[in-house]
Structures are given as C-alpha cells and as structure tokens.
Design a protein around this motif. Structure first.
Motif, short mmCIF file in Angstrom:
data_model
loop_
_atom_site.label_atom_id
_atom_site.label_comp_id
_atom_site.label_asym_id
_atom_site.label_seq_id
_atom_site.Cartn_x
_atom_site.Cartn_y
_atom_site.Cartn_z
N GLY A 9 5.57 -8.04 5.71
CA GLY A 9 6.27 -7.60 6.91
C GLY A 9 5.58 -6.37 7.45
N LEU A 10 5.65 -6.16 8.73
CA LEU A 10 5.00 -5.00 9.32
C LEU A 10 5.80 -3.73 9.05
CD1 LEU A 10 2.44 -4.39 10.85
CD2 LEU A 10 3.66 -4.75 12.98
N ASN A 11 7.13 -3.84 8.96
CA ASN A 11 7.97 -2.68 8.68
C ASN A 11 8.27 -2.50 7.20
OD1 ASN A 11 8.20 -1.83 11.39
ND2 ASN A 11 9.69 -3.44 11.75
N LYS A 12 8.47 -3.62 6.49
CA LYS A 12 8.73 -3.58 5.04
C LYS A 12 7.98 -4.73 4.38
CE LYS A 12 13.17 -3.84 5.16
NZ LYS A 12 14.57 -3.97 4.77
N THR A 13 7.23 -4.40 3.35
CA THR A 13 6.49 -5.40 2.58
C THR A 13 6.87 -5.25 1.12
OG1 THR A 13 4.63 -5.54 4.11
CG2 THR A 13 4.18 -6.13 1.82
N GLY A 14 7.35 -6.33 0.53
CA GLY A 14 7.69 -6.32 -0.88
C GLY A 14 6.46 -6.63 -1.72
N ILE A 15 6.34 -5.93 -2.85
CA ILE A 15 5.23 -6.13 -3.79
C ILE A 15 5.84 -6.35 -5.17
CG2 ILE A 15 3.21 -5.07 -4.90
CD1 ILE A 15 2.63 -5.36 -2.02
N SER A 31 7.73 -2.88 -5.81
CA SER A 31 7.88 -1.80 -4.85
C SER A 31 8.11 -2.40 -3.46
CB SER A 31 6.61 -0.94 -4.84
OG SER A 31 6.77 0.17 -3.98
N VAL A 32 8.49 -1.55 -2.54
CA VAL A 32 8.57 -1.94 -1.13
C VAL A 32 7.77 -0.91 -0.34
CG1 VAL A 32 10.05 -2.32 0.87
CG2 VAL A 32 10.81 -3.06 -1.40
N LEU A 138 15.82 -3.59 -2.96
CA LEU A 138 15.73 -4.34 -1.72
C LEU A 138 15.28 -5.77 -1.98
CD1 LEU A 138 14.02 -1.67 0.57
CD2 LEU A 138 16.40 -2.42 0.65
N ASN A 139 15.79 -6.69 -1.16
CA ASN A 139 15.41 -8.10 -1.30
C ASN A 139 13.91 -8.32 -1.13
OD1 ASN A 139 17.98 -9.05 -1.86
ND2 ASN A 139 18.45 -9.46 0.29
N ASP A 140 13.24 -7.43 -0.40
CA ASP A 140 11.79 -7.57 -0.21
C ASP A 140 11.07 -7.56 -1.57
OD1 ASP A 140 11.62 -7.03 2.94
OD2 ASP A 140 12.99 -5.58 2.03
N ALA A 141 11.52 -6.70 -2.48
CA ALA A 141 10.91 -6.60 -3.80
C ALA A 141 11.23 -7.82 -4.65
CB ALA A 141 11.36 -5.32 -4.51
#
Length: 164
Positions: A9-15, A31-32, A138-141
């Motif tokens: 995501g451009l604003n939030k990227t999950g790793i 991480s996010v 966060l769900n992104d992670a």
C-alpha cells in the motif's frame, strides 16, 4: 530459508518475515511501514523503497510474496496501490529476491482453507500456525504474514494444485 511477505500500500505496507523449516514456519518478525498523510507520492515511494530495502538487507530473504490486487473501487487508490506494488517488486528484484504474487483469494485459501474468509479469520489462523498472538497488531502485518505462509505452503508443494 527466509520468506518475506508483503501486503502493499502507498500509505501502509505490511511486512512479515518467516523462516520456512519444511512443514513448519517460525515468525521472525513483522512490521507496518507507514507513510505520513500529506506528503508527496514520490516521497512515499522513496520511504517505502528505503524501508523494504532495509528489511531485505537485514533478513536476507530468498523468496518474497507480494499480495496481488485484483480490483479497486477507487481509481486513485488503485493507481497508488499499483505504484507501491511496482516499487516493492522492483526493489526485491534488484536485490536478487525471487518474487511471487498471490491474490487475496489464494492467500486465504492457503492459510484458512476458504477463499472468502474475513480478516479476523485470517489473523486467527496466522496466530495458530505461527504460535503467536497478534492482539493490537494492524491487519496489514497479519496479512503480510499470511502472504508469507501462502508462499511457504506453495514452495513446499502442499497446495500447488489447490491455489489455482
């Protein structure tokens, strides 16, 4: 073998970083990457590339899984997501990481066994499979960890036919 899972995501990227030990996965970390609202898109891309590169250099993954997008209601959001995905994939490839892409449906099928599972079901199955707790994460992670699990399952040959 180290696997990197990425929910772009451009604003939030999950790793998510996993070690694949045959039929078992160990969670190395997650991480996010967050970009501040209001900064120029080019600065968001620069931050994203720098942070992804730092993860690559620190963990030295052999493989990476990047969630593939298949639709977006908002054109502006879709373009931003495409830009983020492209920057992430280019960064991974430039560092010699083998990149695989999976749709959300494929990831959910590999992790939960059901392609239309909701985010809470995915998060719970990630917790169970990795023996960790993701309360307050966060769900992104958790989505990034699910993406990494999907790749690990695919590489281990356990779901090759079922993913497609």
């Amino acid at each position: 073998m180290i696997i990197l899972g990425i929910d772009p995501g451009l604003n939030k990227t999950g790793i998510g970083i996993l070690e694949n030990k045959g039929s078992k996965f160990d969670c190395i970390g997650y991480s996010v990457i967050k970009n501040k609202q209001g900064i120029k898109p080019v600065d968001k891309i620069k931050n994203l590339v720098n942070k992804v590169e730092a993860f690559i250099l620190k963990y030295k993954p052999v493989y990476a899984a990047v969630e593939d997008s298949f639709y977006s209601v908002n054109v502006k959001t879709a373009i931003g997501l495409g830009v983020a995905r492209g920057a992430i994939i280019a960064t991974l490839l430039s560092k010699g990481v083998s990149v695989h892409q999976f749709t959300a449906l494929q990831i959910k099928k590999a992790v939960v066994g059901y392609g239309k599972a909701d985010k809470n079901q995915v998060k719970k199955m990630v917790e169970i499979q990795l023996g960790i707790t993701l309360d307050g994460v966060l769900n992104d992670a958790s989505d990034a960890l699910a993406c990494a699990i999907c790749l690990g399952v695919f590489l281990n040959g356990r779901l090759h036919d079922k993913l497609y």
